[in-house]
Design a protein around this motif. Structure first.
Motif, PDB file in Angstrom:
ATOM      1  N   GLY A 192     -12.760  -4.506 -10.274  1.00  0.00           N
ATOM      2  CA  GLY A 192     -13.326  -4.918 -11.552  1.00  0.00           C
ATOM      3  C   GLY A 192     -12.267  -5.122 -12.616  1.00  0.00           C
ATOM      4  N   ALA A 193     -12.675  -5.702 -13.722  1.00  0.00           N
ATOM      5  CA  ALA A 193     -11.734  -6.055 -14.791  1.00  0.00           C
ATOM      6  C   ALA A 193     -11.097  -4.829 -15.389  1.00  0.00           C
ATOM      7  N   GLY A 194     -11.837  -3.726 -15.505  1.00  0.00           N
ATOM      8  CA  GLY A 194     -11.284  -2.522 -16.093  1.00  0.00           C
ATOM      9  C   GLY A 194     -10.112  -2.009 -15.283  1.00  0.00           C
ATOM     10  N   ALA A 195     -10.245  -2.042 -13.961  1.00  0.00           N
ATOM     11  CA  ALA A 195      -9.162  -1.596 -13.095  1.00  0.00           C
ATOM     12  C   ALA A 195      -7.964  -2.523 -13.222  1.00  0.00           C
ATOM     13  N   GLN A 196      -8.210  -3.810 -13.322  1.00  0.00           N
ATOM     14  CA  GLN A 196      -7.124  -4.765 -13.425  1.00  0.00           C
ATOM     15  C   GLN A 196      -6.257  -4.499 -14.659  1.00  0.00           C
ATOM     16  N   ARG A 197      -6.860  -4.089 -15.751  1.00  0.00           N
ATOM     17  CA  ARG A 197      -6.104  -3.878 -16.976  1.00  0.00           C
ATOM     18  C   ARG A 197      -5.179  -2.671 -16.891  1.00  0.00           C
ATOM     19  N   ARG A 198      -5.433  -1.753 -15.932  1.00  0.00           N
ATOM     20  CA  ARG A 198      -4.626  -0.559 -15.871  1.00  0.00           C
ATOM     21  C   ARG A 198      -3.397  -0.715 -15.000  1.00  0.00           C
ATOM     22  N   ALA A 199      -3.348  -1.739 -14.170  1.00  0.00           N
ATOM     23  CA  ALA A 199      -2.274  -1.865 -13.175  1.00  0.00           C
ATOM     24  C   ALA A 199      -0.929  -2.135 -13.828  1.00  0.00           C
ATOM     25  N   ARG A 206       0.830  -1.207   0.000  1.00  0.00           N
ATOM     26  CA  ARG A 206       0.000   0.000   0.000  1.00  0.00           C
ATOM     27  C   ARG A 206       0.865   1.259   0.000  1.00  0.00           C
ATOM     28  N   TYR A 207       1.899   1.261   0.835  1.00  0.00           N
ATOM     29  CA  TYR A 207       2.796   2.423   0.877  1.00  0.00           C
ATOM     30  C   TYR A 207       3.489   2.623  -0.472  1.00  0.00           C
ATOM     31  N   ALA A 208       3.930   1.529  -1.074  1.00  0.00           N
ATOM     32  CA  ALA A 208       4.633   1.629  -2.357  1.00  0.00           C
ATOM     33  C   ALA A 208       3.717   2.143  -3.457  1.00  0.00           C
ATOM     34  N   ALA A 209       2.466   1.669  -3.473  1.00  0.00           N
ATOM     35  CA  ALA A 209       1.512   2.118  -4.483  1.00  0.00           C
ATOM     36  C   ALA A 209       1.185   3.600  -4.312  1.00  0.00           C
ATOM     37  N   ALA A 230      -7.027   0.703  -3.854  1.00  0.00           N
ATOM     38  CA  ALA A 230      -8.458   0.477  -3.666  1.00  0.00           C
ATOM     39  C   ALA A 230      -8.754  -0.995  -3.404  1.00  0.00           C
ATOM     40  N   GLU A 231      -8.023  -1.880  -4.073  1.00  0.00           N
ATOM     41  CA  GLU A 231      -8.241  -3.317  -3.857  1.00  0.00           C
ATOM     42  C   GLU A 231      -7.903  -3.701  -2.417  1.00  0.00           C
ATOM     43  N   VAL A 232      -6.844  -3.100  -1.879  1.00  0.00           N
ATOM     44  CA  VAL A 232      -6.463  -3.400  -0.496  1.00  0.00           C
ATOM     45  C   VAL A 232      -7.524  -2.894   0.476  1.00  0.00           C
ATOM     46  N   LEU A 233      -8.069  -1.701   0.173  1.00  0.00           N
ATOM     47  CA  LEU A 233      -8.991  -1.070   1.114  1.00  0.00           C
ATOM     48  C   LEU A 233     -10.420  -1.560   0.997  1.00  0.00           C
TER      49      LEU A 233
END
Length: 357
Positions: free
Chosen positions: A350-357, A282-285, A342-345
């Motif tokens: 969703g899939a759209g967010a996954q594609r941006r990482a 989380r800190y790194a992100a 956001a995933e941690v919290l």
């Protein structure tokens, strides 16, 4: 979170050498006189046994100077991958600095583990890797190639000898000429398996690499602000320095807040890494997202407040702007890292967010 006296001495030494040696010529004195290549390598493998805080100091100074030395690619990505994999055979050579390493991870511009399509298969002669890797830092010249590939059991990390058959390397002319990148192609290249626990290794390496890159971005942003403040003090229009105009003061105040916020985020991540915090991801992100956007904004302000000279080839402003743009996308975009937070919290976005990482 405070730096100690030894950190100040390290900073002074690195800054002095970078002022004496230009470009890639700084790598040899940095490794011989300061030992930066092995800074984070345990002493039993020829390193200094330091940690993320010392890496943070070095990365800040490299960012200020926009140095093209292979520190991030070799001393951070490759070295931390070996440490996380528990394979120490190659560490002494990397710690010495005469040998450099590269981690071939990204594919199609994506740094997500699930985006890896390179395949590793076992035959009578051992492991064979086939696939294409892009955005490999210093990949055209590295002596040690570490490759992330997918096996039937999942992701794994391999060592591919740089001169092995079935390996081709293509250096690219990138917008940021101070950060060499290459595309590596593997066509049945022979490899040695380092670990089958690739997901864990990549997650840890990404956190440490994002932490180090955030420190570099914070250092570069701080230097942008320094150069801009010096310019607006000296540049005179209508009989007075342009820095005395209220609109310019507001821009500089905003830039100062961005720089200080970026430094705090980067240092927070480095301290979390040094303490082995379970919240390091989380800190790194947070640090990578905040520092990417702060550096981009301050570099843009630098060009605008320098006026016409800010867009000339002779001035360094365009170099900082290009580094800001390139480093913002390296290891994942700011939006992608916010999705990680956001995933941690709150859970998956969703899939759209996954594609941006």
């Amino acid at each position: 979170m405070r730096f100690g006296e030894e950190h100040g001495e390290l900073r002074t030494a690195v800054r002095l050498l970078l002022s004496r040696y230009e470009g890639a010529a700084a790598w040899e004195p940095l490794t011989r006189q300061i030992g930066v290549a092995g800074l984070a390598v345990p002493e039993e493998y020829g390193g200094a046994g330091c940690g993320p805080i010392e890496v943070h100091v070095v990365m800040e100074e490299l960012g200020r100077a926009l140095s093209p030395v292979p520190y991030l690619g070799s001393a951070v990505l490759a070295t931390q991958a070996l440490l996380a994999a528990g394979d120490t055979e190659l560490l002494p050579a990397l710690a010495d600095g005469r040998t450099t390493g590269a981690l071939a991870w990204a594919e199609s511009g994506a740094w997500r583990p699930e985006a890896v399509r390179a395949r590793a298969v076992r035959d009578a002669g051992g492991w064979r890797i086939t696939g294409v890797k892009d955005h490999v830092l210093d990949g055209a010249d590295a002596d040690v190639l570490l490759v992330v590939a997918r096996t039937e059991a999942g992701l794994a990390l391999f060592h591919v000898p740089a001169g092995a058959g079935g390996v081709s390397r293509e250096a690219h002319t990138t917008m940021d000429l101070t950060r060499p990148q290459a595309t590596l192609r593997f066509d049945g290249a022979g490899a040695r398996a380092l670990t089958a626990d690739g997901d864990r290794v990549l997650a840890h390496v990404r956190d440490l690499a994002c932490t180090a890159l955030a420190a570099e971005q914070a250092g570069a942003a701080e230097r942008c602000l320094e150069l801009t403040v010096a310019h607006v003090r000296d540049r005179v229009q209508f009989g007075r320095p342009i820095g005395s105009f209220q609109a310019v003061k507001h821009r500089l105040a905003d830039a100062f807040v961005r720089v200080e916020s970026a430094r705090s985020a980067a240092l927070g991540a480095s301290w979390a890494a040094a303490e082995g915090s379970p919240d390091l991801s989380r800190y790194a992100a947070v640090a990578k997202s905040a520092c990417s956007e702060a550096f981009s904004a301050v570099a843009g302000d630098m060009i605008q407040l320098h006026g016409g000279i800010g867009i000339t080839w002779e001035h360094d402003a365009h170099r900082y702007f290009k580094r800001a743009h390139g480093s913002a996308q390296l290891l994942g975009s700011p939006a992608g890292h916010r999705d990680r937070i956001a995933e941690v919290l709150v859970g998956p976005c969703g899939a759209g967010a996954q594609r941006r990482a």
